[in-house]
Write an enzyme that holds these catalytic residues in place. Structure first.
Site, PDB file in Angstrom:
ATOM      1  N   GLU A 152       1.063  -1.084  -0.045  1.00 52.79           N
ATOM      2  CA  GLU A 152       0.019   0.055  -0.064  1.00 52.79           C
ATOM      3  C   GLU A 152       0.786   1.165   0.110  1.00 52.79           C
ATOM      4  O   GLU A 152       1.721   1.546   0.752  1.00 52.79           O
ATOM      5  CB  GLU A 152      -1.004  -0.046   1.358  1.00 52.79           C
ATOM      6  CG  GLU A 152      -2.110   0.941   1.371  1.00 52.79           C
ATOM      7  CD  GLU A 152      -2.747   0.972   2.318  1.00 52.79           C
ATOM      8  OE1 GLU A 152      -4.210   1.536   1.993  1.00 52.79           O
ATOM      9  OE2 GLU A 152      -2.488   0.693   3.169  1.00 52.79           O
ATOM     10  N   ALA A 288       2.259  -0.434  10.477  1.00 49.84           N
ATOM     11  CA  ALA A 288       1.703  -1.919  10.460  1.00 49.84           C
ATOM     12  C   ALA A 288       0.748  -1.718   9.218  1.00 49.84           C
ATOM     13  O   ALA A 288       0.197  -0.527   8.777  1.00 49.84           O
ATOM     14  CB  ALA A 288       0.608  -2.079  11.863  1.00 49.84           C
ATOM     15  N   MET A 289       0.391  -3.023   8.611  1.00 50.37           N
ATOM     16  CA  MET A 289      -0.412  -2.951   7.443  1.00 50.37           C
ATOM     17  C   MET A 289      -1.249  -3.958   7.505  1.00 50.37           C
ATOM     18  O   MET A 289      -1.102  -5.318   7.884  1.00 50.37           O
ATOM     19  CB  MET A 289       0.545  -3.012   6.080  1.00 50.37           C
ATOM     20  CG  MET A 289       0.098  -3.408   4.938  1.00 50.37           C
ATOM     21  SD  MET A 289      -1.076  -1.872   4.480  1.00 50.37           S
ATOM     22  CE  MET A 289      -2.105  -2.741   3.249  1.00 50.37           C
ATOM     23  N   GLU A 290      -2.575  -3.896   7.033  1.00 50.97           N
ATOM     24  CA  GLU A 290      -3.783  -4.536   7.121  1.00 50.97           C
ATOM     25  C   GLU A 290      -3.895  -5.901   6.312  1.00 50.97           C
ATOM     26  O   GLU A 290      -4.801  -6.131   5.801  1.00 50.97           O
ATOM     27  CB  GLU A 290      -4.896  -4.079   7.267  1.00 50.97           C
ATOM     28  CG  GLU A 290      -5.118  -3.281   5.587  1.00 50.97           C
ATOM     29  CD  GLU A 290      -4.868  -1.763   5.709  1.00 50.97           C
ATOM     30  OE1 GLU A 290      -5.256  -1.190   4.972  1.00 50.97           O
ATOM     31  OE2 GLU A 290      -3.833  -1.329   6.376  1.00 50.97           O
ATOM     32  N   ASN A 291      -2.701  -6.370   5.687  1.00 54.31           N
ATOM     33  CA  ASN A 291      -2.856  -7.348   4.498  1.00 54.31           C
ATOM     34  C   ASN A 291      -3.772  -8.406   5.058  1.00 54.31           C
ATOM     35  O   ASN A 291      -3.668  -8.817   6.134  1.00 54.31           O
ATOM     36  CB  ASN A 291      -1.259  -7.949   4.376  1.00 54.31           C
ATOM     37  CG  ASN A 291      -0.521  -7.012   4.247  1.00 54.31           C
ATOM     38  OD1 ASN A 291      -0.312  -6.291   3.160  1.00 54.31           O
ATOM     39  ND2 ASN A 291       0.712  -7.019   5.199  1.00 54.31           N
ATOM     40  N   HIS A 323      -6.747  -1.806  15.322  1.00 55.06           N
ATOM     41  CA  HIS A 323      -6.804  -0.854  14.053  1.00 55.06           C
ATOM     42  C   HIS A 323      -6.680  -1.824  13.011  1.00 55.06           C
ATOM     43  O   HIS A 323      -7.687  -1.754  12.114  1.00 55.06           O
ATOM     44  CB  HIS A 323      -5.778   0.294  14.108  1.00 55.06           C
ATOM     45  CG  HIS A 323      -5.678   0.960  12.896  1.00 55.06           C
ATOM     46  ND1 HIS A 323      -6.151   2.335  12.754  1.00 55.06           N
ATOM     47  CD2 HIS A 323      -5.380   0.708  11.571  1.00 55.06           C
ATOM     48  CE1 HIS A 323      -6.079   2.877  11.635  1.00 55.06           C
ATOM     49  NE2 HIS A 323      -5.593   2.095  10.833  1.00 55.06           N
ATOM     50  N   GLU A 324      -5.842  -2.625  12.957  1.00 53.13           N
ATOM     51  CA  GLU A 324      -5.353  -3.341  11.851  1.00 53.13           C
ATOM     52  C   GLU A 324      -6.537  -4.578  11.710  1.00 53.13           C
ATOM     53  O   GLU A 324      -6.945  -4.840  10.643  1.00 53.13           O
ATOM     54  CB  GLU A 324      -4.230  -4.220  11.802  1.00 53.13           C
ATOM     55  CG  GLU A 324      -2.949  -2.892  11.762  1.00 53.13           C
ATOM     56  CD  GLU A 324      -2.973  -2.204  10.787  1.00 53.13           C
ATOM     57  OE1 GLU A 324      -3.572  -1.993   9.686  1.00 53.13           O
ATOM     58  OE2 GLU A 324      -2.487  -1.083  10.872  1.00 53.13           O
ATOM     59  N   GLU A 346      -9.118   4.042   6.239  1.00 53.89           N
ATOM     60  CA  GLU A 346      -8.178   4.665   7.506  1.00 53.89           C
ATOM     61  C   GLU A 346      -9.210   5.408   8.680  1.00 53.89           C
ATOM     62  O   GLU A 346      -9.056   5.161   9.961  1.00 53.89           O
ATOM     63  CB  GLU A 346      -7.199   5.410   7.007  1.00 53.89           C
ATOM     64  CG  GLU A 346      -6.464   4.767   5.876  1.00 53.89           C
ATOM     65  CD  GLU A 346      -5.749   3.595   6.879  1.00 53.89           C
ATOM     66  OE1 GLU A 346      -5.842   3.417   8.012  1.00 53.89           O
ATOM     67  OE2 GLU A 346      -4.966   2.706   5.988  1.00 53.89           O
TER      68      GLU A 346
END
Length: 865
Positions: A152, A288-291, A323-324, A346
């Site tokens: 992203e 962090a990233m929500e994959n 959040h994720e 977001e």
């Protein structure tokens, strides 16, 4: 009867006000819709040491109309053989590096139908967190390397040629050639593992659901996994070997949160597993990233080490997990159609992180804590360079600038306001309808408002449009007169451009009247309510509204008298509003000082922490000003009673938030050059050099920061030695950051030289530069610009502009404005807004120093100590 009256007042106020016309939408740079993918079969063979990889991809696609070319996204990819099923010819490959596309051009048009496009290619492994990247760390066997992906907003094209747009979903089948003994992790569980000659293994993952490219994930390394079954879902935390003990807090949090999310959204988490993967280092862009099914975190955002982690770290990790996880629905299951509506991801995840955290940890008072982020958004939103929550995004390069406080913090503030307006149960019903109707699809924001309006007696679309389609901050003012209380709406702005008239339909909750009032206030349509002559009305009661509150002098005087007895959230609202209004010139600065003066009467640790932070912010503005000594004396006197109660060390059984306040108090007193506090920090630091166990958690972080801020050459060398031998990657990053904090200009130069050398990792070096910018923004900016190519090599492409403007934004030198203009000429036009924001912050600082600090000086002369 009360409810009917309040609803009637709200409906009357809902007649449409004049609203700023949205800017015309620029043409989007998107791929042709002639061809669309249905499925990707991707095989990856990485060479971690050579920082490269080979890829073999077959895309099942559908051609909708005759075309002689297939155009997809590609960046830093070198193509080998390319074939299309049913066609004997080899297509010509036309690359457009500027648009990051590759076109496969055929001599004759391709007829409509389904085809298989096969591509052999090679790509790069990066050393900063974008695309397919490598991160090094100190492992049991020395230096080790792990591989991860981060796509992203638009870096899947660096991993596999693809239709790298959020609105183009497909199924992914991913296979990776993994070295022997390494664990491979992706969105889905492993479907098959096949031994390879030479000791490696071929790992094939199960097919994903239909999803956007930016959610695809792969990690490969010497990992171990702890896990727990939560209903039908296998929940796991993946860490580097030997770190499982630091993963337990995250696993417990995830297992606690998942049933809550399943219930709230009314749609159970749909994948068979949900992993949380920790990686070393850090990014200037994300934590962090929500994959989908494989959420990536940097260590500091996921792992808890009792020796090193603070109470704030524990809270932050829990919030980051919430959040994720919320993204697994808002963003992954239902995805925005294009980056214009990024806030659907977001803003909603930011709102839900607080809702979920408060459900399980009400003692943290997270809604109160999150106001700091909302205030940061308001400060940006009240100055030149702001933008609407929903804004036209012409291309993926402009999209990177949308990941900011307006999208996140203003976004979640607007959602919280509207949830409060319609009621929690009604809002949840709308969310459940939205998830059920749009699962596995793409949406725009109005799809969401339609579902809320379908279940709510109070309609939100018109209000929501006012707050999401135009920039700015409403100002609701209260005055008392013969007809009672009158509420009017204007605009709050910190500069001339941001004070241009604009209208919002603003939900306002008022307490302090015979009966609580809820009304929608709009420009040109004031609301009047009966009120006794001696009433003390409080606007924005509960502080869920996104607006500034102002009072006539008589009403303000009454509120100051009631201040100590107000609820903590309302105390906080008055502190924030009085300082913001004072700095912008709407009211005297004495309004804020009058609230700060009786600080000893405040009992909530978060309110006191915010007051401490606000006083520290004013002190920063006093740099090189003659009134600083008098202000510091006043500020120290305000903070001394709380520090005397709390002391340096935690007391058995005290609330976690006391630790947050204690750290803020001690660091701020040291910032005010409190000799006793600085001496005690140095004493504790010296003792820790021979007995490291004497300094842990929050106290360790507090002591190190103070010693670093006031470092001499010896202390700097000692912190440097700690960084060199640190084995915990999060702690190492923190120590390198501290090396940039010294107020000694010679040590700042040493820190910058270190940052541009070979010692720190590519992810740690930018932290040193950013640390120097706290005390020496002009020095840090000049050094970074002089080494621009080296700095940009350390950063993900999406963060480069914001990193430079962030360094510059703290400047106190008017010459920086011209330097920023020169920098603007070297960046893509779509990112110009970042320069405007930095320049607006600098100009506003000048105005406060010139016009507002004299007001503070005058008040302190009459009200010392």
């Amino acid at each position: 009867m009360k409810l009917a009256i309040l609803l009637a007042a709200a409906l009357v106020a809902l007649s449409a006000p004049a609203r700023a016309a949205p800017d015309p939408a620029p043409a989007r740079a998107v791929l042709p819709s002639t061809v669309r993918p249905e499925r990707y079969d991707i095989r990856i063979t990485p060479d971690a040491q050579a920082l490269s990889f080979k890829g073999a991809e077959t895309v099942t696609l559908r051609v909708a109309r005759p075309t002689d070319r297939i155009v997809l996204n590609s960046a830093d990819i070198a193509f080998g053989q390319v074939t299309l099923s049913g066609r004997a010819e080899t297509p010509k490959v036309e690359l457009d590096p500027a648009r990051q596309t590759a076109a496969f051009v055929f001599a004759k048009p391709i007829a409509p139908g389904r085809y298989r496009l096969s591509i052999d290619y090679t790509g790069r492994l990066y050393q900063q967190a974008s695309g397919f990247f490598a991160l090094d760390y100190a492992g049991p066997a020395g230096k080790q390397r792990a591989l991860f992906t981060q796509f992203e907003n638009s870096d899947a094209r660096r991993f596999a040629p693809s239709w790298d747009e959020p609105g183009v979903k497909a199924v992914f089948s991913l296979t990776v050639e993994a070295p022997k003994g390494q664990l491979a992790v992706s969105n889905m569980p492993v479907a098959a593992t096949t031994p390879l000659a030479g000791g490696g293994q071929l790992v094939r993952f199960a097919d994903t659901p239909r999803m956007s490219t930016y959610l695809l994930f792969l990690a490969l390394g010497d990992f171990e996994r702890i896990h727990r079954q939560v209903g039908p879902t296998d929940v796991g935390v993946v860490v580097r070997r030997g770190m499982s003990s630091q993963a337990q807090f995250a696993l417990d949090a995830a297992a606690e949160l998942l049933p809550f999310f399943n219930d709230y959204f009314g749609t159970p988490y749909p994948l068979p597993k949900l992993d949380f993967i920790a990686g070393p280092g850090q990014s200037q862009f994300f934590s962090a990233m929500e994959n989908w099914g494989a959420i990536y975190y940097f260590d500091y955002a996921l792992l808890i080490d009792p020796k090193l982690s603070s109470e704030a770290d524990r809270q932050n990790v829990y919030v980051d997990i919430a959040h994720e996880m919320a993204h697994q629905w808002f963003g992954d299951l239902v995805t925005m159609a294009w980056w214009d509506d990024l806030w659907l991801n977001e803003g909603f995840a930011s709102w839900m992180e607080n809702k979920a955290t408060d459900r399980f940890h009400p003692e943290w008072n997270i809604w109160l804590q999150t106001k700091a982020g909302e205030q940061a958004a308001m400060r940006t939103d009240a100055r030149t360079g702001t933008h609407p929550v929903i804004r036209p995004i012409p291309d993926v390069f402009a999209a990177s600038g949308a990941f900011d406080s307006i999208t996140y913090q203003k976004g979640h503030a607007v959602i919280h306001m509207l949830e409060t307006y319609v009621g929690e149960d009604v809002f949840r019903a709308g969310v459940r309808r939205y998830m059920a109707r749009h699962a596995y699809g793409n949406t725009v924001t109005d799809d969401f408002w339609a579902e809320i309006d379908a279940v709510s007696p109070r309609k939100v679309t018109a209000i929501a449009h006012d707050f999401t389609l135009q920039a700015g901050v409403p100002l609701v003012s209260a005055s008392a007169g013969p007809n009672g209380l009158t509420l009017t709406q204007g605009r709050f702005g910190a500069d001339a451009a941001s004070k241009a008239p604009r209208a919002w339909r603003t939900p306002v909750v008022v307490e302090g009247l015979p009966a609580p009032l809820t009304a929608v206030v709009s420009e040109g349509k004031p609301v009047t309510a009966p009120a006794p002559a001696d009433a003390t009305p409080l606007l924005n009661a509960g502080q869920a509204g996104y607006f500034r509150s102002a009072y006539s002098p008589d009403l303000w005087a009454r509120l100051v008298g009631r201040f100590a007895g107000l609820k903590p959230d309302d105390q906080l609202g008055l502190i924030y509003d009085s300082l913001a209004l004072g700095q912008a010139g709407y009211v005297p600065m004495s309004n804020f000082l009058a609230l700060a003066r009786p600080a000893q009467d405040l009992t909530d640790p978060i309110v006191l922490k915010v007051l401490t932070t606000q006083l520290a912010g004013l002190d920063d503005l006093y740099q090189d000003q003659p009134g600083r000594a008098a202000f510091r004396a006043f500020a120290r006197a305000r903070l001394a009673p709380a520090f005397a109660r709390l002391g340096w060390d935690a007391k058995p059984g005290e609330p976690d938030n006391n630790a947050l306040l204690r750290r803020s108090l001690i660091v701020t007193l040291a910032t005010f050059d409190d000799a006793e506090v600085i001496a005690e920090a140095r004493r504790r630091f010296a003792a820790s050099l021979t007995d490291p166990a004497s300094l842990t958690g929050t106290t360790r972080q507090t002591v190190l920061q103070i010693v670093a801020d006031h470092a001499d050459a010896q202390a700097w060398d000692q912190i440097h030695a700690l960084a060199l031998k640190a084995t915990d990657t999060a702690d190492r990053t923190r120590l390198y950051r501290y090396l940039g904090l010294s107020h000694d200009p010679a040590l700042a130069e040493r820190a910058l030289a270190l940052a541009f050398g070979a010692e720190p990792s590519p992810t740690d070096a930018p932290e040193i530069i950013a640390g120097v910018a706290r005390a020496f923004p002009d020095k840090a900016y000049a050094a970074a610009l002089s080494n621009r190519a080296a700095v940009e090599a350390m950063l993900e492409p999406t963060t480069r502009v914001t990193f430079f403007t962030g360094l510059a934004s703290g400047s106190r030198d008017a010459a920086m404005l011209a330097r920023l203009e020169a920098f603007a000429a070297t960046i893509p036009p779509a990112t110009r807004g970042e320069v405007d924001k930095a320049a607006a912050a600098i100009r506003f600082r000048f105005e406060i120093v010139e016009k507002r600090l004299p007001q503070v000086d005058a008040w302190l002369a009459v009200n010392p100590g």
